[in-house]
Write a protein that holds these residues in place. Structure first.
Motif, PDB file in Angstrom:
ATOM      1  N   VAL A 152       0.843  -1.208   0.000  1.00 22.92           N
ATOM      2  CA  VAL A 152       0.000   0.000   0.000  1.00 22.92           C
ATOM      3  C   VAL A 152       0.874   1.252   0.000  1.00 22.92           C
ATOM      4  O   VAL A 152       0.591   2.230  -0.709  1.00 22.92           O
ATOM      5  CB  VAL A 152      -0.962  -0.002   1.200  1.00 22.92           C
ATOM      6  CG1 VAL A 152      -1.688   1.338   1.319  1.00 22.92           C
ATOM      7  CG2 VAL A 152      -1.974  -1.129   1.078  1.00 22.92           C
ATOM      8  N   ALA A 153       1.943   1.223   0.803  1.00 28.27           N
ATOM      9  CA  ALA A 153       2.844   2.378   0.885  1.00 28.27           C
ATOM     10  C   ALA A 153       3.434   2.725  -0.476  1.00 28.27           C
ATOM     11  O   ALA A 153       3.531   3.900  -0.846  1.00 28.27           O
ATOM     12  CB  ALA A 153       3.963   2.111   1.899  1.00 28.27           C
ATOM     13  N   LYS A 154       3.822   1.712  -1.227  1.00 31.92           N
ATOM     14  CA  LYS A 154       4.375   1.952  -2.563  1.00 31.92           C
ATOM     15  C   LYS A 154       3.340   2.617  -3.476  1.00 31.92           C
ATOM     16  O   LYS A 154       3.665   3.537  -4.238  1.00 31.92           O
ATOM     17  CB  LYS A 154       4.853   0.629  -3.179  1.00 31.92           C
ATOM     18  CG  LYS A 154       6.063   0.040  -2.463  1.00 31.92           C
ATOM     19  CD  LYS A 154       6.385  -1.360  -2.986  1.00 31.92           C
ATOM     20  CE  LYS A 154       7.497  -2.010  -2.184  1.00 31.92           C
ATOM     21  NZ  LYS A 154       7.746  -3.408  -2.605  1.00 31.92           N
ATOM     22  N   GLU A 155       2.095   2.161  -3.371  1.00 31.78           N
ATOM     23  CA  GLU A 155       1.024   2.776  -4.169  1.00 31.78           C
ATOM     24  C   GLU A 155       0.808   4.226  -3.758  1.00 31.78           C
ATOM     25  O   GLU A 155       0.575   5.102  -4.606  1.00 31.78           O
ATOM     26  CB  GLU A 155      -0.268   1.978  -3.989  1.00 31.78           C
ATOM     27  CG  GLU A 155      -0.220   0.577  -4.573  1.00 31.78           C
ATOM     28  CD  GLU A 155      -1.462  -0.238  -4.239  1.00 31.78           C
ATOM     29  OE1 GLU A 155      -2.384   0.336  -3.603  1.00 31.78           O
ATOM     30  OE2 GLU A 155      -1.522  -1.420  -4.604  1.00 31.78           O
ATOM     31  N   GLU A 156       0.881   4.490  -2.448  1.00 30.63           N
ATOM     32  CA  GLU A 156       0.649   5.854  -1.957  1.00 30.63           C
ATOM     33  C   GLU A 156       1.785   6.793  -2.352  1.00 30.63           C
ATOM     34  O   GLU A 156       1.547   7.964  -2.670  1.00 30.63           O
ATOM     35  CB  GLU A 156       0.467   5.823  -0.435  1.00 30.63           C
ATOM     36  CG  GLU A 156      -0.832   5.150  -0.026  1.00 30.63           C
ATOM     37  CD  GLU A 156      -0.989   5.004   1.471  1.00 30.63           C
ATOM     38  OE1 GLU A 156      -2.140   4.939   1.943  1.00 30.63           O
ATOM     39  OE2 GLU A 156       0.029   4.929   2.181  1.00 30.63           O
ATOM     40  N   ILE A 157       3.009   6.286  -2.352  1.00 31.88           N
ATOM     41  CA  ILE A 157       4.140   7.115  -2.762  1.00 31.88           C
ATOM     42  C   ILE A 157       3.992   7.520  -4.231  1.00 31.88           C
ATOM     43  O   ILE A 157       4.390   8.622  -4.634  1.00 31.88           O
ATOM     44  CB  ILE A 157       5.470   6.378  -2.496  1.00 31.88           C
ATOM     45  CG1 ILE A 157       5.715   6.311  -0.975  1.00 31.88           C
ATOM     46  CG2 ILE A 157       6.642   7.076  -3.188  1.00 31.88           C
ATOM     47  CD1 ILE A 157       6.865   5.404  -0.567  1.00 31.88           C
ATOM     48  N   GLU A 158       3.375   6.657  -5.026  1.00 28.70           N
ATOM     49  CA  GLU A 158       3.110   6.981  -6.434  1.00 28.70           C
ATOM     50  C   GLU A 158       2.167   8.177  -6.568  1.00 28.70           C
ATOM     51  O   GLU A 158       2.129   8.840  -7.603  1.00 28.70           O
ATOM     52  CB  GLU A 158       2.503   5.769  -7.150  1.00 28.70           C
ATOM     53  CG  GLU A 158       3.452   4.600  -7.337  1.00 28.70           C
ATOM     54  CD  GLU A 158       4.428   4.805  -8.482  1.00 28.70           C
ATOM     55  OE1 GLU A 158       4.307   5.820  -9.189  1.00 28.70           O
ATOM     56  OE2 GLU A 158       5.329   3.957  -8.643  1.00 28.70           O
ATOM     57  N   LEU A 159       1.391   8.472  -5.501  1.00 26.59           N
ATOM     58  CA  LEU A 159       0.421   9.573  -5.528  1.00 26.59           C
ATOM     59  C   LEU A 159       1.027  10.897  -5.054  1.00 26.59           C
ATOM     60  O   LEU A 159       0.329  11.889  -4.926  1.00 26.59           O
ATOM     61  CB  LEU A 159      -0.788   9.212  -4.652  1.00 26.59           C
ATOM     62  CG  LEU A 159      -1.594   7.993  -5.121  1.00 26.59           C
ATOM     63  CD1 LEU A 159      -2.629   7.610  -4.072  1.00 26.59           C
ATOM     64  CD2 LEU A 159      -2.267   8.272  -6.457  1.00 26.59           C
ATOM     65  N   MET A 160       2.310  10.905  -4.832  1.00 25.09           N
ATOM     66  CA  MET A 160       3.000  12.092  -4.325  1.00 25.09           C
ATOM     67  C   MET A 160       2.785  13.318  -5.211  1.00 25.09           C
ATOM     68  O   MET A 160       2.791  14.461  -4.738  1.00 25.09           O
ATOM     69  CB  MET A 160       4.498  11.775  -4.231  1.00 25.09           C
ATOM     70  CG  MET A 160       5.335  12.784  -3.516  1.00 25.09           C
ATOM     71  SD  MET A 160       7.109  12.327  -3.589  1.00 25.09           S
ATOM     72  CE  MET A 160       7.173  10.931  -2.483  1.00 25.09           C
ATOM     73  N   ASP A 161       2.553  13.096  -6.485  1.00 22.97           N
ATOM     74  CA  ASP A 161       2.397  14.201  -7.429  1.00 22.97           C
ATOM     75  C   ASP A 161       1.165  15.060  -7.132  1.00 22.97           C
ATOM     76  O   ASP A 161       1.062  16.177  -7.630  1.00 22.97           O
ATOM     77  CB  ASP A 161       2.309  13.644  -8.853  1.00 22.97           C
ATOM     78  CG  ASP A 161       2.440  14.718  -9.908  1.00 22.97           C
ATOM     79  OD1 ASP A 161       3.353  15.558  -9.789  1.00 22.97           O
ATOM     80  OD2 ASP A 161       1.631  14.743 -10.850  1.00 22.97           O
ATOM     81  N   ASN A 162       0.247  14.545  -6.308  1.00 26.86           N
ATOM     82  CA  ASN A 162      -0.960  15.296  -5.962  1.00 26.86           C
ATOM     83  C   ASN A 162      -0.714  16.332  -4.864  1.00 26.86           C
ATOM     84  O   ASN A 162      -1.638  17.059  -4.495  1.00 26.86           O
ATOM     85  CB  ASN A 162      -2.060  14.333  -5.493  1.00 26.86           C
ATOM     86  CG  ASN A 162      -2.571  13.458  -6.622  1.00 26.86           C
ATOM     87  OD1 ASN A 162      -3.337  13.898  -7.468  1.00 26.86           O
ATOM     88  ND2 ASN A 162      -2.124  12.202  -6.648  1.00 26.86           N
ATOM     89  N   TYR A 163       0.487  16.396  -4.348  1.00 30.40           N
ATOM     90  CA  TYR A 163       0.804  17.259  -3.211  1.00 30.40           C
ATOM     91  C   TYR A 163       1.597  18.487  -3.654  1.00 30.40           C
ATOM     92  O   TYR A 163       2.211  18.500  -4.720  1.00 30.40           O
ATOM     93  CB  TYR A 163       1.598  16.471  -2.163  1.00 30.40           C
ATOM     94  CG  TYR A 163       0.760  15.405  -1.480  1.00 30.40           C
ATOM     95  CD1 TYR A 163       0.276  15.585  -0.196  1.00 30.40           C
ATOM     96  CD2 TYR A 163       0.439  14.223  -2.143  1.00 30.40           C
ATOM     97  CE1 TYR A 163      -0.509  14.628   0.424  1.00 30.40           C
ATOM     98  CE2 TYR A 163      -0.345  13.254  -1.539  1.00 30.40           C
ATOM     99  CZ  TYR A 163      -0.815  13.464  -0.254  1.00 30.40           C
ATOM    100  OH  TYR A 163      -1.602  12.512   0.339  1.00 30.40           O
ATOM    101  N   ASN A 164       1.594  19.502  -2.797  1.00 28.01           N
ATOM    102  CA  ASN A 164       2.362  20.722  -3.076  1.00 28.01           C
ATOM    103  C   ASN A 164       3.813  20.592  -2.638  1.00 28.01           C
ATOM    104  O   ASN A 164       4.718  21.183  -3.231  1.00 28.01           O
ATOM    105  CB  ASN A 164       1.747  21.925  -2.345  1.00 28.01           C
ATOM    106  CG  ASN A 164       0.289  22.124  -2.679  1.00 28.01           C
ATOM    107  OD1 ASN A 164      -0.581  21.868  -1.854  1.00 28.01           O
ATOM    108  ND2 ASN A 164      -0.003  22.562  -3.890  1.00 28.01           N
TER     109      ASN A 164
END
Length: 204
Positions: A152-164
């Motif tokens: 799950v952590a790996k999937e969430e790190i992939e979503l980093m682009d949604n952050y400022n």
């Protein structure tokens, strides 16, 4: 952008990265920050206080909040609802105070849909090995659960682009300093400053 309003700061990241530890330390680094209070349908535990630890709701009350779009985000966990009341967050910001919300990644993405002008900070581990060590260090997880959390952590790190912003939690004090610098910079953005001076000029 209204210069006299506070900021909504959303801090999230994968399980085990240390969100709770960093937020606890921020109370000393940034005592002026208001901490978001969640609503829940779980029973009140000994010592917990309404409006301090949680806003305690019945299941019917919580579902009514969902229907009336009174939550910035919500989730169901172990037969109980948890969520962030929109009214508390908006009232705090309207008072000119900054509020921080510590939340899981999926919840943060829900908040971004409803509050896109928030400041979204991704708290990242120094590396995946260290993240695994922190989860193992809890001593409460089976090997299967640890592996699932890492997936799950790996999937969430992939979503980093949604952050400022991305803050690496290598040392808690360093992470707190970085978050304080981000909040300072956001208050100094030209959009906020221009709005302030234009208001003063109109009043001359």
């Amino acid at each position: 952008m209204e210069f006299d309003k506070g900021l909504l700061i959303v801090l999230s990241g994968p399980s085990g990265v240390g969100k709770g530890t960093v937020c606890a330390a921020l109370r000393n680094f940034m005592p002026e920050l208001v901490y978001s209070v969640s609503a829940t349908t779980r029973n009140k535990r000994e010592g917990e206080r309404e409006g301090i630890n949680y806003f305690f709701k019945t299941k019917d009350e919580f579902e009514q909040m969902i229907e009336q779009d009174q939550l910035l985000e919500w989730a169901e966990y172990v037969d109980n609802y948890y969520g962030t009341p929109r009214g508390f967050v908006e009232a705090t910001i309207d008072q000119g105070k900054d509020i921080i919300l510590e939340i899981e990644v999926q919840g943060a993405l829900q908040v971004k849909q409803k509050f896109p002008h928030g400041i979204f900070i991704f708290l990242a581990p120094p590396d995946l090995e260290e993240l695994r060590n922190r989860i193992v260090g809890r001593g409460t997880e089976t090997e299967e659960t640890i592996n699932n959390r890492m997936d799950v952590a790996k999937e969430e790190i992939e979503l980093m682009d949604n952050y400022n912003y991305v803050v690496v939690n290598d040392q808690v004090a360093h992470a707190c300093e970085s978050i304080r610098a981000i909040v300072t910079a956001e208050h100094l953005k030209k959009e906020r400053q221009i709005a302030k001076y234009r208001k003063w000029l109109r009043e001359v």
